[in-house]
Design a protein around this motif. Structure first.
Motif, PDB file in Angstrom:
ATOM      1  N   ASN A  62       0.819  -1.208   0.000  1.00 14.40           N
ATOM      2  CA  ASN A  62       0.000   0.000   0.000  1.00 14.40           C
ATOM      3  C   ASN A  62       0.857   1.265   0.000  1.00 14.40           C
ATOM      4  O   ASN A  62       0.559   2.249   0.668  1.00 14.40           O
ATOM      5  N   TRP A  63       1.936   1.229  -0.788  1.00 15.27           N
ATOM      6  CA  TRP A  63       2.863   2.353  -0.849  1.00 15.27           C
ATOM      7  C   TRP A  63       2.497   3.373  -1.924  1.00 15.27           C
ATOM      8  O   TRP A  63       2.905   4.529  -1.846  1.00 15.27           O
ATOM      9  N   ALA A  64       1.812   2.936  -2.963  1.00 15.70           N
ATOM     10  CA  ALA A  64       1.492   3.845  -4.081  1.00 15.70           C
ATOM     11  C   ALA A  64       0.346   3.251  -4.884  1.00 15.70           C
ATOM     12  O   ALA A  64       0.141   2.042  -4.885  1.00 15.70           O
ATOM     13  N   LYS A  65      -0.398   4.114  -5.554  1.00 18.30           N
ATOM     14  CA  LYS A  65      -1.499   3.666  -6.418  1.00 18.30           C
ATOM     15  C   LYS A  65      -1.332   4.134  -7.864  1.00 18.30           C
ATOM     16  O   LYS A  65      -1.855   3.517  -8.781  1.00 18.30           O
ATOM     17  N   GLU A  66      -0.624   5.246  -8.052  1.00 12.00           N
ATOM     18  CA  GLU A  66      -0.436   5.772  -9.414  1.00 12.00           C
ATOM     19  C   GLU A  66       0.570   4.919 -10.180  1.00 12.00           C
ATOM     20  O   GLU A  66       1.657   4.639  -9.658  1.00 12.00           O
ATOM     21  N   PRO A  67       0.226   4.491 -11.415  1.00 13.30           N
ATOM     22  CA  PRO A  67       1.135   3.627 -12.183  1.00 13.30           C
ATOM     23  C   PRO A  67       2.558   4.171 -12.304  1.00 13.30           C
ATOM     24  O   PRO A  67       3.524   3.410 -12.175  1.00 13.30           O
ATOM     25  N   ALA A  68       2.712   5.479 -12.512  1.00 11.69           N
ATOM     26  CA  ALA A  68       4.054   6.049 -12.676  1.00 11.69           C
ATOM     27  C   ALA A  68       4.866   5.921 -11.385  1.00 11.69           C
ATOM     28  O   ALA A  68       6.062   5.613 -11.421  1.00 11.69           O
ATOM     29  N   GLU A  69       4.209   6.133 -10.259  1.00 16.18           N
ATOM     30  CA  GLU A  69       4.889   6.031  -8.966  1.00 16.18           C
ATOM     31  C   GLU A  69       5.229   4.578  -8.646  1.00 16.18           C
ATOM     32  O   GLU A  69       6.313   4.271  -8.136  1.00 16.18           O
ATOM     33  N   ILE A  70       4.301   3.671  -8.969  1.00 17.87           N
ATOM     34  CA  ILE A  70       4.555   2.235  -8.765  1.00 17.87           C
ATOM     35  C   ILE A  70       5.772   1.797  -9.579  1.00 17.87           C
ATOM     36  O   ILE A  70       6.666   1.110  -9.079  1.00 17.87           O
ATOM     37  N   ARG A  71       5.809   2.242 -10.840  1.00 22.22           N
ATOM     38  CA  ARG A  71       6.935   1.878 -11.708  1.00 22.22           C
ATOM     39  C   ARG A  71       8.249   2.455 -11.171  1.00 22.22           C
ATOM     40  O   ARG A  71       9.275   1.764 -11.142  1.00 22.22           O
ATOM     41  N   HIS A  72       8.219   3.686 -10.726  1.00 20.20           N
ATOM     42  CA  HIS A  72       9.422   4.319 -10.167  1.00 20.20           C
ATOM     43  C   HIS A  72       9.940   3.532  -8.962  1.00 20.20           C
ATOM     44  O   HIS A  72      11.147   3.231  -8.861  1.00 20.20           O
ATOM     45  N   LEU A  73       9.042   3.172  -8.051  1.00 17.99           N
ATOM     46  CA  LEU A  73       9.442   2.422  -6.856  1.00 17.99           C
ATOM     47  C   LEU A  73       9.944   1.023  -7.221  1.00 17.99           C
ATOM     48  O   LEU A  73      10.910   0.523  -6.640  1.00 17.99           O
ATOM     49  N   SER A  74       9.281   0.415  -8.191  1.00 19.57           N
ATOM     50  CA  SER A  74       9.679  -0.926  -8.635  1.00 19.57           C
ATOM     51  C   SER A  74      11.098  -0.916  -9.192  1.00 19.57           C
ATOM     52  O   SER A  74      11.936  -1.750  -8.827  1.00 19.57           O
ATOM     53  N   LEU A  75      11.385   0.037 -10.070  1.00 22.18           N
ATOM     54  CA  LEU A  75      12.720   0.113 -10.672  1.00 22.18           C
ATOM     55  C   LEU A  75      13.789   0.447  -9.627  1.00 22.18           C
ATOM     56  O   LEU A  75      14.914  -0.066  -9.677  1.00 22.18           O
ATOM     57  N   ARG A  76      13.427   1.297  -8.666  1.00 24.73           N
ATOM     58  CA  ARG A  76      14.373   1.643  -7.599  1.00 24.73           C
ATOM     59  C   ARG A  76      14.679   0.425  -6.735  1.00 24.73           C
ATOM     60  O   ARG A  76      15.834   0.180  -6.371  1.00 24.73           O
ATOM     61  N   LYS A  77      13.634  -0.339  -6.410  1.00 24.50           N
ATOM     62  CA  LYS A  77      13.832  -1.556  -5.604  1.00 24.50           C
ATOM     63  C   LYS A  77      14.785  -2.516  -6.310  1.00 24.50           C
ATOM     64  O   LYS A  77      15.678  -3.102  -5.681  1.00 24.50           O
ATOM     65  N   GLU A  78      14.624  -2.680  -7.619  1.00 21.98           N
ATOM     66  CA  GLU A  78      15.487  -3.611  -8.358  1.00 21.98           C
ATOM     67  C   GLU A  78      16.919  -3.088  -8.470  1.00 21.98           C
ATOM     68  O   GLU A  78      17.874  -3.868  -8.445  1.00 21.98           O
ATOM     69  N   ALA A  79      17.087  -1.769  -8.579  1.00 24.20           N
ATOM     70  CA  ALA A  79      18.435  -1.193  -8.578  1.00 24.20           C
ATOM     71  C   ALA A  79      19.121  -1.454  -7.233  1.00 24.20           C
ATOM     72  O   ALA A  79      20.312  -1.791  -7.179  1.00 24.20           O
ATOM     73  N   LEU A  80      18.356  -1.316  -6.149  1.00 24.09           N
ATOM     74  CA  LEU A  80      18.894  -1.604  -4.811  1.00 24.09           C
ATOM     75  C   LEU A  80      19.249  -3.088  -4.682  1.00 24.09           C
ATOM     76  O   LEU A  80      20.273  -3.436  -4.084  1.00 24.09           O
ATOM     77  N   TYR A  81      18.413  -3.954  -5.258  1.00 20.30           N
ATOM     78  CA  TYR A  81      18.706  -5.397  -5.252  1.00 20.30           C
ATOM     79  C   TYR A  81      20.050  -5.675  -5.932  1.00 20.30           C
ATOM     80  O   TYR A  81      20.878  -6.430  -5.426  1.00 20.30           O
ATOM     81  N   ARG A  82      20.266  -5.049  -7.089  1.00 23.93           N
ATOM     82  CA  ARG A  82      21.533  -5.273  -7.807  1.00 23.93           C
ATOM     83  C   ARG A  82      22.722  -4.737  -7.011  1.00 23.93           C
ATOM     84  O   ARG A  82      23.815  -5.314  -7.057  1.00 23.93           O
ATOM     85  N   ASP A  83      22.511  -3.645  -6.264  1.00 24.21           N
ATOM     86  CA  ASP A  83      23.560  -3.158  -5.362  1.00 24.21           C
ATOM     87  C   ASP A  83      23.921  -4.234  -4.336  1.00 24.21           C
ATOM     88  O   ASP A  83      25.102  -4.476  -4.058  1.00 24.21           O
ATOM     89  N   VAL A  84      22.908  -4.843  -3.750  1.00 24.66           N
ATOM     90  CA  VAL A  84      23.130  -5.878  -2.725  1.00 24.66           C
ATOM     91  C   VAL A  84      23.863  -7.079  -3.338  1.00 24.66           C
ATOM     92  O   VAL A  84      24.797  -7.614  -2.739  1.00 24.66           O
ATOM     93  N   VAL A  85      23.447  -7.492  -4.541  1.00 28.12           N
ATOM     94  CA  VAL A  85      24.112  -8.611  -5.223  1.00 28.12           C
ATOM     95  C   VAL A  85      25.580  -8.271  -5.492  1.00 28.12           C
ATOM     96  O   VAL A  85      26.479  -9.101  -5.282  1.00 28.12           O
TER      97      VAL A  85
END
Length: 222
Positions: A62-85
């Motif tokens: 329940n962090w976001a409802k707008e598609p653009a914001e969801i996409r932004h958060l999704s891409l940021r999460k995956e960038a952070l994942y690659r940092d961890v890897v």
């Protein structure tokens, strides 16, 4: 044997089946939560296993409802994942390479069908060195519907030129097993995320993939 002489195909989920990445993903969600100052509900991580971010962010967190914001958060999460890897490295789960070698020797074509992002899989594949075993990789970018919809596995089956009912899916998550069933496929569950006794919807349950022999699974299609 040539690379696709068997009449059936093997379709693999990625996280929890090929690589052990749960701590990496959990850490990336925690980093994102701190970055945007949002709470993470108790037990969110296990409940969201196998789901696309586009479902997790609006429906489970329940962090976001707008598609653009969801996409932004999704891409940021995956960038952070690659940092961890990049920081921690990543390894193939025990038995994975042996099983992929057996499938190749038996002429069984293999594909990945995952809810994760292509860049993540390519990064991990480079680290673990298993790219040669997969004829196709289908990721969240390739499908409109996330698991438990079968689209990712149906697409993967078509990429290895096998009918869905002549494919075996290897999964660790409930939604993935459900997706495979919905696609009319056989399912081997890998007990990495859930204990074996909870994986009753699968045709076979293993703790690691090298417990299997291709000839055993070929009998399903005889």
């Amino acid at each position: 044997m040539n690379s696709s002489s068997a009449t059936w195909g093997a379709l693999f989920d990625w996280d929890g089946v090929i690589i052990d990445s749960s701590t990496h993903h959990e850490e990336s969600w925690e980093r994102l939560a701190r970055e945007i100052d949002k709470p993470l509900p108790e037990g969110h991580f296990k409940k969201s296993f196998g789901r696309k971010n586009e479902f997790i962010i609006p429906e489970m967190l329940n962090w976001a409802k707008e598609p653009a914001e969801i996409r932004h958060l999704s891409l940021r999460k995956e960038a952070l994942y690659r940092d961890v890897v990049a920081e921690r490295g990543v390894e193939a789960l025990p038995g994975v390479r042996t099983w992929l070698e057996r499938l190749r020797a038996a002429g069984v074509p293999c594909a990945v069908g995952s809810s994760t992002h292509r860049e993540n899989i390519q990064l991990s594949l480079g680290i673990i060195g298993l790219a040669e075993f997969f004829q196709a990789i289908v990721t969240s970018e390739d499908v409109k519907q996330g698991k438990p919809h079968p689209e990712v596995f149906l697409t993967a089956a078509s990429r290895v030129d096998r009918a869905p009912e002549r494919c075996v899916v290897f999964e660790d998550a409930f939604v993935g097993i459900e997706a495979a069933r919905a696609g009319g496929m056989k399912v081997v569950a890998v007990a990495t995320t859930h204990p074996p006794e909870e994986l009753t919807a699968a045709d076979r349950v293993v703790r690691q993939l090298d417990e299997l022999e291709p000839a055993q699974l070929a009998k399903w299609f005889a």
